[in-house]
Design an enzyme around this catalytic site. Structure first.
Site, PDB file in Angstrom:
ATOM      1  N   HIS A   1       0.850  -1.188   0.000  1.00 41.09           N
ATOM      2  CA  HIS A   1       0.000   0.000   0.000  1.00 41.09           C
ATOM      3  C   HIS A   1       0.884   1.235   0.000  1.00 41.09           C
ATOM      4  O   HIS A   1       1.821   1.346   0.792  1.00 41.09           O
ATOM      5  CB  HIS A   1      -0.905   0.040   1.241  1.00 41.09           C
ATOM      6  CG  HIS A   1      -1.750   1.274   1.284  1.00 41.09           C
ATOM      7  ND1 HIS A   1      -2.937   1.382   0.598  1.00 41.09           N
ATOM      8  CD2 HIS A   1      -1.541   2.474   1.876  1.00 41.09           C
ATOM      9  CE1 HIS A   1      -3.435   2.587   0.782  1.00 41.09           C
ATOM     10  NE2 HIS A   1      -2.609   3.271   1.556  1.00 41.09           N
TER      11      HIS A   1
ATOM     12  N   ASP B   1     -15.196   2.954   7.459  1.00 41.43           N
ATOM     13  CA  ASP B   1     -14.151   3.826   6.927  1.00 41.43           C
ATOM     14  C   ASP B   1     -14.670   4.652   5.755  1.00 41.43           C
ATOM     15  O   ASP B   1     -14.293   5.810   5.596  1.00 41.43           O
ATOM     16  CB  ASP B   1     -12.920   3.018   6.492  1.00 41.43           C
ATOM     17  CG  ASP B   1     -11.867   3.945   5.899  1.00 41.43           C
ATOM     18  OD1 ASP B   1     -11.362   4.797   6.648  1.00 41.43           O
ATOM     19  OD2 ASP B   1     -11.594   3.858   4.693  1.00 41.43           O
TER      20      ASP B   1
ATOM     21  N   ARG C   1     -14.202  13.064   6.980  1.00 38.67           N
ATOM     22  CA  ARG C   1     -12.912  13.698   7.263  1.00 38.67           C
ATOM     23  C   ARG C   1     -12.505  14.646   6.145  1.00 38.67           C
ATOM     24  O   ARG C   1     -11.944  15.716   6.390  1.00 38.67           O
ATOM     25  CB  ARG C   1     -11.828  12.622   7.436  1.00 38.67           C
ATOM     26  CG  ARG C   1     -11.955  11.878   8.761  1.00 38.67           C
ATOM     27  CD  ARG C   1     -11.118  10.613   8.755  1.00 38.67           C
ATOM     28  NE  ARG C   1      -9.726  10.873   8.492  1.00 38.67           N
ATOM     29  CZ  ARG C   1      -8.902  10.029   7.899  1.00 38.67           C
ATOM     30  NH1 ARG C   1      -9.323   8.831   7.514  1.00 38.67           N
ATOM     31  NH2 ARG C   1      -7.652  10.337   7.688  1.00 38.67           N
TER      32      ARG C   1
ATOM     33  N   SER D   1      -7.546   4.062   9.127  1.00 37.15           N
ATOM     34  CA  SER D   1      -8.283   4.015   7.862  1.00 37.15           C
ATOM     35  C   SER D   1      -7.582   3.064   6.876  1.00 37.15           C
ATOM     36  O   SER D   1      -8.196   2.161   6.302  1.00 37.15           O
ATOM     37  CB  SER D   1      -8.356   5.439   7.287  1.00 37.15           C
ATOM     38  OG  SER D   1      -8.755   5.432   5.950  1.00 37.15           O
TER      39      SER D   1
ATOM     40  N   LYS E   1      -8.696  -1.326   6.076  1.00 38.77           N
ATOM     41  CA  LYS E   1      -8.992  -1.880   4.746  1.00 38.77           C
ATOM     42  C   LYS E   1      -8.011  -2.986   4.378  1.00 38.77           C
ATOM     43  O   LYS E   1      -8.393  -4.006   3.811  1.00 38.77           O
ATOM     44  CB  LYS E   1      -8.965  -0.756   3.699  1.00 38.77           C
ATOM     45  CG  LYS E   1     -10.188   0.149   3.809  1.00 38.77           C
ATOM     46  CD  LYS E   1     -10.099   1.342   2.902  1.00 38.77           C
ATOM     47  CE  LYS E   1      -9.096   2.341   3.397  1.00 38.77           C
ATOM     48  NZ  LYS E   1      -9.190   3.680   2.904  1.00 38.77           N
TER      49      LYS E   1
END
Ligand code: URA
Length: 431
Positions: free
Chosen positions: A85, A164, A171, A186, A190
């Site tokens: 990620h 989320d 947000r 967050s 995921k």
């Protein structure tokens, strides 16, 4: 009758108290089902941003977000699952060559990606520039592509960490994106719900990243690595440079084109270096020791997987990529060495050209973006092409050019001095 009152929980965080596990479980669940209102959650998010959370709170908040939806399970696969990620940056197309490369070396990559928002691009937007390619897959389709190709890149379904999805949208409009506990929970909710057994985090830092301070980026990386490891996911992080754009393109189809060059054994050196390095980290995490990712890029094995992966999702790997209707070249205003290039300015210019969106759900232009003809360290002559801007909407050229004002410095490099920029890999974080 609800177990808690949202106002009491907001007051507790406002007054610098730690929230209990039961308070966290309740507030996430109640917000997801609509029993806590947006204005209450906004106040709580701002209190968290201002007063922080300890590691126990962050871990529980992450678990509560995972438990708001389904958790994928790939235990039936014969290969170990491993994912990467990136926290996002300008020209960061690494996932595109990386997923098929790791698959070519024996890993299984179940990559659930997002769309871009603001100046950073999204992997799905990039892949959607390939004619026919489909981002939305059912769980069964995802498993079938993963089994057949060893890698799948697709959109996270509505069932994955729904808390989320709601929180992130809130947000975004309440200036509460930048809190480390909220970013870490967050991202990790995921990735943990995605069911990968191992994870390499690429935490970007520098002017083009949303954690511009390397110390803050390292702090975020430590928190995320801790969350992953506590959840039983083998996790490490690299803090990497995003002070200048990655590679020579920013924009959806332009970045797909550059990724294909990398898969053909060419492409810009920084993209190749980071792709191979991340592949090595991913393979090491799952105990694959005998693979050589640099070779798998050169000998076409990763390219074979890319073609199969694109075809399996309805795309045509041989189709011509979309090109923007209009182009404008920006030339160097002097001769010398390119000393700096501001990634944020380049990203914002690409966004003005139509490569990104300012609101969720907006369409992006597949062909829009920027080609970069010289990077820091390169020599350039007065009048030579520095950037080519691409767009379908030529009225965007003016704003893009404004954004690029002072984005590049050209000058003389005095003897013995080096370009002032961040090293590509700044730190490796394992706990
Ligand atoms: N990406 C996410 O998924 N969440 C954040 O909070 C920031 C970046």
């Amino acid at each position: 009758m609800e177990a808690f009152s949202a106002a009491q929980i907001i007051a507790a965080k406002r007054d610098h108290h730690s929230l209990t596990d039961a308070q966290i479980d309740w507030v996430i669940d109640a917000y997801t089902r609509g029993a806590v209102a947006d204005e209450q959650m906004s106040a709580l998010l701002m209190a968290i941003l201002l007063n922080g959370m300890d590691l126990r709170e962050i871990s529980r908040w992450t678990d509560a977000m995972i438990n708001s939806g389904q958790r994928m399970n790939w235990s039936g696969l014969s290969r170990p699952t491993v994912d990467k990620h990136s926290t996002g940056g300008v020209g960061d197309k690494i996932t595109l060559p990386l997923a098929p490369l790791v698959a070519a070396c024996g890993g299984a990559v179940p990559q659930l990606s997002g769309r871009g928002l603001g100046h950073t691009g999204g992997t799905l937007d990039k892949l959607e520039s390939i004619p026919g390619w489909r981002a939305s897959l059912s769980n069964e389709e995802m498993l079938a592509v993963l089994e057949e190709c060893g890698a799948v890149i697709c959109a996270a379904g509505a069932g994955l960490a729904p808390a989320d999805k709601k929180l992130y949208a809130l947000r975004d409009v309440t200036a509460t994106v930048e809190a480390i506990p909220l970013i870490a929970s967050s991202i990790m909710s995921k990735k943990i719900a995605e069911g990968t057994s191992a994870l390499v985090l690429d935490v970007k830092t520098g002017v083009g990243a949303f954690m511009s301070d390397p110390k803050k980026a390292a702090e975020l990386a430590h928190v995320m690595v801790g969350l992953g490891q506590r959840a039983g996911v083998k996790t490490i992080a690299l803090v990497t440079a995003m002070d200048i754009p990655l590679g020579l393109t920013a924009g959806n189809a332009l970045e797909v084109g550059e990724s294909i060059e990398v898969l053909q054994g060419g492409g810009p050196a920084d993209v190749v270096e980071l792709t191979v390095l991340l592949a090595r980290e991913m393979l090491e995490l799952v105990g694959i020791k005998d693979a050589d990712p640099a070779r798998a890029l050169k000998n076409g094995k990763a390219m074979d997987i890319w073609r199969r992966m694109i075809t399996a999702q309805g795309g045509d790997p041989d189709a011509k990529l979309p090109a923007a209707k209009e182009r404008l070249t920006i030339n160097a205003h002097s001769s010398g060495t390119v000393l700096t290039m501001d990634a944020m300015k380049v990203g914002i210019a690409a966004w003005h050209l139509g490569a990104g969106r300012s609101r969720q759900g907006e369409a992006v232009q597949a062909g829009a973006g920027i080609e970069i003809h010289a990077k820091p360290g390169d020599l350039i002559s007065h009048g030579a092409a520095l950037f080519t801007l691409h767009t379908d909407t030529p009225e965007a050229f003016e704003r893009a050019q404004e954004s690029l004002t002072d984005s590049v410095k050209i000058g003389g490099l005095s003897a013995g001095s080096a370009i002032d920029r961040l090293p590509l890999i700044i730190e490796r974080i394992t706990d």
